[in-house]
Design a protein around this motif. Sequence first.
Motif, PDB file in Angstrom:
ATOM      1  N   UNK A 449       0.814  -1.214   0.000  1.00 14.36           N
ATOM      2  CA  UNK A 449       0.000   0.000   0.000  1.00 14.36           C
ATOM      3  C   UNK A 449       0.849   1.266   0.000  1.00 14.36           C
ATOM      4  N   UNK A 450       2.119   1.139   0.395  1.00 13.56           N
ATOM      5  CA  UNK A 450       2.987   2.314   0.537  1.00 13.56           C
ATOM      6  C   UNK A 450       3.888   2.559  -0.673  1.00 13.56           C
ATOM      7  N   UNK A 451       3.800   1.741  -1.709  1.00 14.90           N
ATOM      8  CA  UNK A 451       4.746   1.828  -2.827  1.00 14.90           C
ATOM      9  C   UNK A 451       4.702   3.186  -3.526  1.00 14.90           C
ATOM     10  N   UNK A 452       3.533   3.724  -3.762  1.00 13.51           N
ATOM     11  CA  UNK A 452       3.416   5.027  -4.412  1.00 13.51           C
ATOM     12  C   UNK A 452       4.192   5.095  -5.700  1.00 13.51           C
ATOM     13  N   UNK A 453       4.999   6.153  -5.844  1.00 10.34           N
ATOM     14  CA  UNK A 453       5.819   6.295  -7.060  1.00 10.34           C
ATOM     15  C   UNK A 453       7.223   5.738  -6.875  1.00 10.34           C
ATOM     16  N   UNK A 454       7.453   5.035  -5.782  1.00 11.35           N
ATOM     17  CA  UNK A 454       8.752   4.403  -5.549  1.00 11.35           C
ATOM     18  C   UNK A 454       9.749   5.258  -4.808  1.00 11.35           C
ATOM     19  N   UNK A 455       9.364   6.479  -4.431  1.00 14.24           N
ATOM     20  CA  UNK A 455      10.306   7.364  -3.742  1.00 14.24           C
ATOM     21  C   UNK A 455      10.753   6.800  -2.400  1.00 14.24           C
ATOM     22  N   UNK A 456       9.914   5.969  -1.785  1.00  9.99           N
ATOM     23  CA  UNK A 456      10.265   5.437  -0.460  1.00  9.99           C
ATOM     24  C   UNK A 456      11.484   4.517  -0.507  1.00  9.99           C
ATOM     25  N   UNK A 457      11.929   4.108  -1.735  1.00 12.19           N
ATOM     26  CA  UNK A 457      13.108   3.257  -1.821  1.00 12.19           C
ATOM     27  C   UNK A 457      14.411   4.053  -1.697  1.00 12.19           C
ATOM     28  N   UNK A 458      14.322   5.390  -1.667  1.00  9.08           N
ATOM     29  CA  UNK A 458      15.526   6.205  -1.548  1.00  9.08           C
ATOM     30  C   UNK A 458      16.378   5.856  -0.347  1.00  9.08           C
ATOM     31  N   UNK A 459      15.826   5.885   0.879  1.00  9.91           N
ATOM     32  CA  UNK A 459      16.622   5.531   2.059  1.00  9.91           C
ATOM     33  C   UNK A 459      17.142   4.092   2.016  1.00  9.91           C
ATOM     34  N   UNK A 460      16.349   3.176   1.457  1.00  9.74           N
ATOM     35  CA  UNK A 460      16.790   1.773   1.368  1.00  9.74           C
ATOM     36  C   UNK A 460      18.002   1.662   0.453  1.00  9.74           C
ATOM     37  N   UNK A 461      17.948   2.382  -0.663  1.00 11.79           N
ATOM     38  CA  UNK A 461      19.077   2.340  -1.599  1.00 11.79           C
ATOM     39  C   UNK A 461      20.332   2.946  -0.978  1.00 11.79           C
ATOM     40  N   UNK A 462      20.177   4.058  -0.287  1.00 11.29           N
ATOM     41  CA  UNK A 462      21.350   4.723   0.306  1.00 11.29           C
ATOM     42  C   UNK A 462      21.960   3.913   1.437  1.00 11.29           C
ATOM     43  N   UNK A 463      21.149   3.131   2.116  1.00 13.84           N
ATOM     44  CA  UNK A 463      21.652   2.314   3.223  1.00 13.84           C
ATOM     45  C   UNK A 463      22.210   0.975   2.752  1.00 13.84           C
ATOM     46  N   UNK A 464      22.127   0.708   1.449  1.00 17.25           N
ATOM     47  CA  UNK A 464      22.560  -0.588   0.921  1.00 17.25           C
ATOM     48  C   UNK A 464      24.068  -0.717   0.844  1.00 17.25           C
ATOM     49  N   UNK A 465      24.503  -1.880   0.431  1.00 17.38           N
ATOM     50  CA  UNK A 465      25.930  -2.169   0.339  1.00 17.38           C
ATOM     51  C   UNK A 465      26.563  -1.458  -0.857  1.00 17.38           C
ATOM     52  N   UNK A 466      27.885  -1.327  -0.814  1.00 17.78           N
ATOM     53  CA  UNK A 466      28.651  -0.704  -1.893  1.00 17.78           C
ATOM     54  C   UNK A 466      28.940  -1.766  -2.962  1.00 17.78           C
ATOM     55  N   UNK A 467      28.501  -1.552  -4.209  1.00 19.71           N
ATOM     56  CA  UNK A 467      28.716  -2.580  -5.237  1.00 19.71           C
ATOM     57  C   UNK A 467      30.179  -2.895  -5.500  1.00 19.71           C
ATOM     58  N   UNK A 468      31.074  -1.914  -5.352  1.00 20.18           N
ATOM     59  CA  UNK A 468      32.490  -2.188  -5.620  1.00 20.18           C
ATOM     60  C   UNK A 468      33.066  -3.175  -4.612  1.00 20.18           C
ATOM     61  N   UNK A 469      32.517  -3.185  -3.389  1.00 13.36           N
ATOM     62  CA  UNK A 469      32.981  -4.139  -2.388  1.00 13.36           C
ATOM     63  C   UNK A 469      32.435  -5.533  -2.647  1.00 13.36           C
ATOM     64  N   UNK A 470      31.211  -5.606  -3.116  1.00 13.08           N
ATOM     65  CA  UNK A 470      30.587  -6.905  -3.378  1.00 13.08           C
ATOM     66  C   UNK A 470      31.208  -7.558  -4.609  1.00 13.08           C
ATOM     67  N   UNK A 471      31.461  -6.761  -5.652  1.00  7.53           N
ATOM     68  CA  UNK A 471      32.026  -7.295  -6.890  1.00  7.53           C
ATOM     69  C   UNK A 471      33.352  -8.005  -6.635  1.00  7.53           C
ATOM     70  N   UNK A 472      34.156  -7.478  -5.735  1.00 13.22           N
ATOM     71  CA  UNK A 472      35.502  -8.009  -5.514  1.00 13.22           C
ATOM     72  C   UNK A 472      35.529  -9.215  -4.580  1.00 13.22           C
TER      73      UNK A 472
END
Length: 582
Positions: A449-472
Amino acid sequence: MAVFTRQPRTTDDAAETAPDTPEPPAPSGRLARWRAERPTAARVLRHTATTLAAALVLCALLLPNTVHTVTPGKFFRIPVEAIIGAAVLLALPRRPRLVAAVAGGLSLAALTVLNLLDMGFYEYLGRGFNLVLDWGLLDDAQAYMEDAMGGAGATALAIGAVVLAVLLFAVTTLATVRLSNVLARHRAVAVRSTLAAAVAWTLASTLGLQVGTLPLATDHASVLVEVQARRVQTTLRDEAAFEREARTDVFGGTPGEQLVPDLRGKDVLFAFIESYGRSAIEDPLIAPGVRRTLDSGTDSLAKAGFASKSGWLTSATYGGSSWLGHSTFLSGLWIDSQQRYRTVTSGDHLTLTKAFQKTGDWQTLGVMPGVRKGWPEAKFYGLDNVYDAFELGYKGPKFSWSTMPDQYTLEAFQRLEHGRERDKPLMAEIILTSSHQPWSPLPKMVDWEDLGDGSLFGPIQRAGTDPTEVIADSTRSKEEYGKSVQYSVSSLTQWLERYGTKDTVLVFLGDHQPIARVSGHRASRDVPVSIVAKDPEVLDRIAGWGWTDGLRPAPDAPVWRMSDFRDRFLTAYGSTPSRKTG
């Protein structure tokens, strides 16, 4: 009479009357003066340069073309190409020798570049680099690095790769020229050494001498050149053969009213989960979480009235090039190269999705959040409408390559099409992207019910892991990959539980295995496939397939080539074959 006696000449007299003797010229130039002033250091430098040149040439001759086979023992062998090269250079006069040395250096550099490209392609796509077809994929690699590292990082990496390639050609050529000059200056020693090396190579080859498990005598570089040449030859031959194959279609002439009559009135959804491979269910580090998700999804769907069956398909691609898996599954043709893809999509071969369009009884559409430019293939697939990355209304952040979370994609599909009043049932092809490498950062499930236009994923994305660390990190890549598959499967099963009806038929599968860093270098190309429906007759039609009940296929469930699915599916749901040729 005066008597004159000859007096001995003094040193001064000799100095005055002796003819002028030119002194040796003083060294000109800083480097020459330095050599004259420091002969020992100059000699050490010359020997070091020659040693490094020889080492570079040997490394180029012995370099493997896969990452996991690069071991120290590979470089302590006798390459026959070095012996032949030395013999040729010794036999040539000065100018031809220089030309041959330059040509040899450029050839070695080119082989090294091809080996490095092979390494990358085997690591990410499970196959070697194709000289004819794969140059265009380098653009995709650049786009992927931009998503994973940012534009500046990807640009710097691309520039660095070009600079390194240029340096490689320059340094390798200088090395071969230097070695040719050394051979010429020390001809007698060089001839004896070359003969000795030839005898040693012959004895090692005859006696089967080894360095560890590797043969001491090798023709490694020649074999790799032959491999590249054979790829080119096979590609050129395959183009004509596949074009003839694509013109023949078992169901190509079937009238619309005779296609999938047993699914009339059903909303049929074909969903691809990015990189959802067999490793997700069987790898000890990845499988526990994915299995729990599949089993809990089976239970939740059962409570909502859905049943499911699952099996395995062998994908035509591995690690990437998802469109090859999509087209193989939908066309019933084995499409394992870009050339085959171009050939089939430029024709009118019947795809599984086009079969529904041909009946005239379905509204057909594609939900493609990964498409960010013109996609003319929509016509080939028989899609009346396509929702790309810009048409789903998403305002949130990207998650590396994935333009939007799968949960949002499915909710947008519900809002834009599935939940609307329609005159016809839907046939939709849905491409889910959240499990695309580098699996960092990852979205998380939120309240629908909270999905809206997807803006709520901003904090989740910023708190996520660093791709350069995962790739290696291979272990972290596996962990994050497993989480991504759990997320994608959860999004899909929750959407079905929430919005599915008695007329919903969902077919979902992986497009290919994840890259070798996650799935392993000897992993199969198998991917799970499931069919889910409320109507028991839908699953009764495939009872003879031997598939496993539930969303998790058993290890011994049937394994088919992905190209076999189209005809089996069309047949199971009542389609009448009518061959079309030409």
